[in-house]
Design a protein around this motif. Structure first.
Motif, mmCIF file in Angstrom:
data_model
loop_
_atom_site.group_PDB
_atom_site.id
_atom_site.type_symbol
_atom_site.label_atom_id
_atom_site.label_comp_id
_atom_site.label_asym_id
_atom_site.label_seq_id
_atom_site.Cartn_x
_atom_site.Cartn_y
_atom_site.Cartn_z
ATOM 1 N N ALA A 66 13.000 25.513 107.769
ATOM 2 C CA ALA A 66 11.713 26.032 107.306
ATOM 3 C C ALA A 66 10.532 25.536 108.116
ATOM 4 O O ALA A 66 9.419 26.024 107.938
ATOM 5 C CB ALA A 66 11.512 25.672 105.839
ATOM 6 N N ARG A 67 10.738 24.586 108.995
ATOM 7 C CA ARG A 67 9.607 24.045 109.743
ATOM 8 C C ARG A 67 9.912 24.041 111.236
ATOM 9 O O ARG A 67 10.888 23.436 111.673
ATOM 10 C CB ARG A 67 9.295 22.622 109.285
ATOM 11 N N GLN A 68 9.066 24.730 112.003
ATOM 12 C CA GLN A 68 9.132 24.700 113.454
ATOM 13 C C GLN A 68 7.786 24.232 113.972
ATOM 14 O O GLN A 68 6.746 24.541 113.370
ATOM 15 C CB GLN A 68 9.415 26.086 114.033
ATOM 16 N N ALA A 69 7.806 23.511 115.073
ATOM 17 C CA ALA A 69 6.558 23.027 115.650
ATOM 18 C C ALA A 69 6.714 22.872 117.156
ATOM 19 O O ALA A 69 7.800 22.616 117.661
ATOM 20 C CB ALA A 69 6.175 21.687 115.035
ATOM 21 N N MET A 70 5.588 23.026 117.843
ATOM 22 C CA MET A 70 5.512 22.693 119.262
ATOM 23 C C MET A 70 4.779 21.363 119.332
ATOM 24 O O MET A 70 3.759 21.172 118.653
ATOM 25 C CB MET A 70 4.740 23.774 120.033
ATOM 26 N N VAL A 71 5.292 20.446 120.127
ATOM 27 C CA VAL A 71 4.685 19.130 120.257
ATOM 28 C C VAL A 71 4.224 18.970 121.696
ATOM 29 O O VAL A 71 5.025 19.077 122.628
ATOM 30 C CB VAL A 71 5.677 18.005 119.881
ATOM 31 N N CYS A 110 13.148 22.027 112.285
ATOM 32 C CA CYS A 110 13.521 21.099 111.216
ATOM 33 C C CYS A 110 13.702 21.832 109.891
ATOM 34 O O CYS A 110 13.249 22.963 109.725
ATOM 35 C CB CYS A 110 12.430 20.041 111.039
ATOM 36 N N THR A 111 14.334 21.148 108.945
ATOM 37 C CA THR A 111 14.568 21.761 107.643
ATOM 38 C C THR A 111 13.317 21.787 106.779
ATOM 39 O O THR A 111 13.125 22.723 106.005
ATOM 40 C CB THR A 111 15.686 21.024 106.880
ATOM 41 N N PHE A 136 1.800 21.140 116.725
ATOM 42 C CA PHE A 136 1.312 22.465 116.363
ATOM 43 C C PHE A 136 2.386 23.123 115.509
ATOM 44 O O PHE A 136 3.402 23.594 116.026
ATOM 45 C CB PHE A 136 1.042 23.301 117.621
ATOM 46 N N MET A 137 2.181 23.139 114.198
ATOM 47 C CA MET A 137 3.180 23.711 113.289
ATOM 48 C C MET A 137 3.073 25.228 113.295
ATOM 49 O O MET A 137 1.986 25.792 113.248
ATOM 50 C CB MET A 137 2.990 23.148 111.885
ATOM 51 N N TYR A 138 4.229 25.886 113.371
ATOM 52 C CA TYR A 138 4.281 27.340 113.387
ATOM 53 C C TYR A 138 4.082 27.869 111.974
ATOM 54 O O TYR A 138 4.732 27.410 111.041
ATOM 55 C CB TYR A 138 5.644 27.833 113.884
ATOM 56 N N LEU A 139 3.224 28.854 111.849
ATOM 57 C CA LEU A 139 3.039 29.537 110.571
ATOM 58 C C LEU A 139 3.869 30.815 110.519
ATOM 59 O O LEU A 139 4.431 31.160 109.488
ATOM 60 C CB LEU A 139 1.564 29.859 110.346
ATOM 61 N N ARG A 140 3.922 31.526 111.644
ATOM 62 C CA ARG A 140 4.698 32.763 111.715
ATOM 63 C C ARG A 140 5.009 33.043 113.178
ATOM 64 O O ARG A 140 4.151 32.893 114.033
ATOM 65 C CB ARG A 140 3.908 33.933 111.149
ATOM 66 N N LEU A 141 6.211 33.465 113.438
ATOM 67 C CA LEU A 141 6.607 33.859 114.782
ATOM 68 C C LEU A 141 6.195 35.311 114.980
ATOM 69 O O LEU A 141 6.692 36.198 114.284
ATOM 70 C CB LEU A 141 8.118 33.692 114.961
ATOM 71 N N ALA A 142 5.253 35.558 115.873
ATOM 72 C CA ALA A 142 4.742 36.906 116.085
ATOM 73 C C ALA A 142 5.525 37.662 117.155
ATOM 74 O O ALA A 142 5.634 38.883 117.094
ATOM 75 C CB ALA A 142 3.259 36.848 116.469
ATOM 76 N N LYS A 143 6.074 36.947 118.129
ATOM 77 C CA LYS A 143 6.865 37.603 119.171
ATOM 78 C C LYS A 143 7.793 36.586 119.816
ATOM 79 O O LYS A 143 7.392 35.463 120.110
ATOM 80 C CB LYS A 143 5.962 38.201 120.249
#
Length: 151
Positions: A66-71, A110-111, A136-143
């Motif tokens: 449920a959680r993706q982020a770019m660091v 991450c979960t 930078f936590m992802y809110l929605r993958l747009a592409k």
């Protein structure tokens, strides 16, 4: 170094497989104008030499991540060594050495938020040479696409 030349035929194979990684050798052969055996051999050489991969691309959310982020990381020391240490973390699926504000970018899957906190605190920031990490936590993958061709 690889022993495979990216000739026009290999580029065509890659482009077709970028659009449909499940395309059969028979269909690919017919489309490109080679024998099925020739296509199979070329694909195997491309795979063996690391010029391409054929993988299933999933949506992490549907698999419980449920959680993706770019660091974005700033570091002191050898960028390659620190990039290798980041790449060894199982939750890190993408590492790039770059120029600009950050020395390295790493994508983390991450979960949940606690899992992300653990990865950042216990693994990423614990690497010798990491001086700062902006998340930078992802809110929605747009592409997300992998069909950029071969030029």
């Amino acid at each position: 170094m690889t022993d495979v030349t990216l000739d026009d035929t290999n580029k065509l194979i890659i482009e077709h497989l970028q659009r449909d990684g499940r395309m059969s050798y028979a269909t690919l052969a017919k489309t490109i104008g080679l024998s099925e055996a020739a296509v199979r051999q070329r694909v195997q050489r491309l795979l063996d030499n690391g010029l391409m991969q054929i993988v299933a691309v999933t949506d992490p959310l549907t698999l419980g991540f449920a959680r993706q982020a770019m660091v974005g990381l700033r570091v002191n020391g050898d960028l390659r060594t620190i990039a290798d240490r980041l790449a060894a973390i199982p939750e890190v699926d993408y590492v790039v050495i770059c120029a600009g504000r950050y020395d390295l970018l790493a994508e983390v899957v991450c979960t949940d938020d606690d899992h992300l906190l653990d990865i950042l605190n216990e693994k990423v920031r614990a690497i010798d040479g990491v001086t700062s990490a902006d998340t930078f936590m992802y809110l929605r993958l747009a592409k997300q696409t992998y069909a950029w061709g071969t030029r």
